[in-house]
Design an enzyme around this catalytic site. Sequence first.
Site, mmCIF file in Angstrom:
data_model
loop_
_atom_site.group_PDB
_atom_site.id
_atom_site.type_symbol
_atom_site.label_atom_id
_atom_site.label_comp_id
_atom_site.label_asym_id
_atom_site.label_seq_id
_atom_site.Cartn_x
_atom_site.Cartn_y
_atom_site.Cartn_z
ATOM 1 N N HIS A 12 37.552 21.849 -4.872
ATOM 2 C CA HIS A 12 38.870 21.591 -3.983
ATOM 3 C C HIS A 12 39.558 23.094 -3.754
ATOM 4 C CE1 HIS A 12 40.609 20.479 -8.172
ATOM 5 N NE2 HIS A 12 40.857 21.569 -8.083
ATOM 6 N N HIS A 59 47.829 21.531 -10.296
ATOM 7 C CA HIS A 59 47.924 23.034 -10.499
ATOM 8 C C HIS A 59 49.141 23.626 -10.753
ATOM 9 C CE1 HIS A 59 44.249 22.124 -8.453
ATOM 10 N NE2 HIS A 59 43.550 23.085 -9.009
ATOM 11 N N HIS A 193 33.966 28.989 -11.969
ATOM 12 C CA HIS A 193 34.948 29.847 -11.747
ATOM 13 C C HIS A 193 35.821 30.466 -12.750
ATOM 14 C CE1 HIS A 193 37.135 26.193 -10.683
ATOM 15 N NE2 HIS A 193 38.291 26.969 -10.130
#
Lengths: 280, 139
Positions: A12, A59, A193
């Site tokens: 995403h 987030h 990541h």
Amino acid sequence: MARITAGVGTSHVPAIGAAIDLGKTQEPYWQPVLAGYDWSRNWIRQEKPDVVILVYNDHATAFDMRIIPTFAIGCAESFKPADEGWGPRPVPMVQGHPDLAWHIAQSCILDEFDMTIINEMDVDHGLTVPLSLLFGQPDAWPVKVIPLAVNVVTYPPPSGNRCWMLGEAIRRAVESFPGDLKVQIWGTGGMSHQLQGPRAGLINAAWDNRFLDMMSQDSQRLRAIPHIEYLRETGTEGIEMVMWLIMRGALGPDVRQLHRHYHVPASNTAVGHLVLEPVR
Amino acid sequence: MTADESREDIHAYLAAFDDIPGTTVFTVARARQGYWINQFAMSLIKPENRARWKADEKAYMDEWPLTAEHKAAIQARDYNCLINMGGNIYFLAKIISTDGQNFLHAVSTMTGMSVEAYQAMMLAGGRAPDGVRSIKEGT
């Protein structure tokens, strides 16, 4: 009876959302990222799910450091795309399915998962980028969405095994809902990541691809992967992949892989995408 | 698998995080340490706060219980230093977006590489995990 008909896994990455919003999808950098979703966009147009249970992480948007729920289920009528610091994404409001969401909440709590119930929440790129990837840029999203936010920011996040078991509980909840609904469950985030420190930029394509293999081939090994392995092998933010296991657990013991895509990079991140269906 | 089989020893669990080179894991200890750095950064999610921050960074920071060290690192946009003091990248990202800085560029500043070299590394497949998995094992 409501039933879970398919599972979708997808990264995403916020930069993908920006590329879609700014009309950059045909640029050479973005074209191969997006091309891997063409099959899925056609597929979902034909599938026409009524509801998507969308597993993602917030987030630092709806939740700051004051409240850190491990599993939070969005039970509201609708959810506004959030302003994450540069203004909200120009995407439609997300329409919820409060009847099913409240039902899943109560069923999971009885099933010994202590869910946090959220009745007011803005949703960030973690939820809206997957919708853009699968549905493009419509005036209204063609499905109802039940947001399921998982803490993968403050350690410890839930274990992969716990995520898997929550998926199983969600499936029991959906199947006990009176009403004929076609429900999909999406697990989002990842793949490799790391967005911080001198090791930032880590990508482990071999590990990511083994993870994608295991999603349809070796579920026992998959659910036992410890946090430290995600961190060492795929970077600090690779831990988001535990959220795919909620999706996988909800599909039952055996699945068939319908589609798969993997591409490096999108910004700092490896993009992975799977479409799975349960084998009954 | 039963809960007992999967239960981890909390001390061993936490100690393993310190063995990953060039990496800071956002444990509860760091979440406590960096609480106000993160809450300050989070406040920039509101447009009215972004406007006040842009107008006078020092005055805006003075409204928060931040130390002189915190404020200096925020003003210098020293993200490695902020993360060492308990900052978390998703909270710090609010400073990055308020600056209008490209996120990849901001991440590259933590690696000691130029943004061009970092971008080229990503295009070539990213940073390989070999040699940066474990300090102890050197793998």
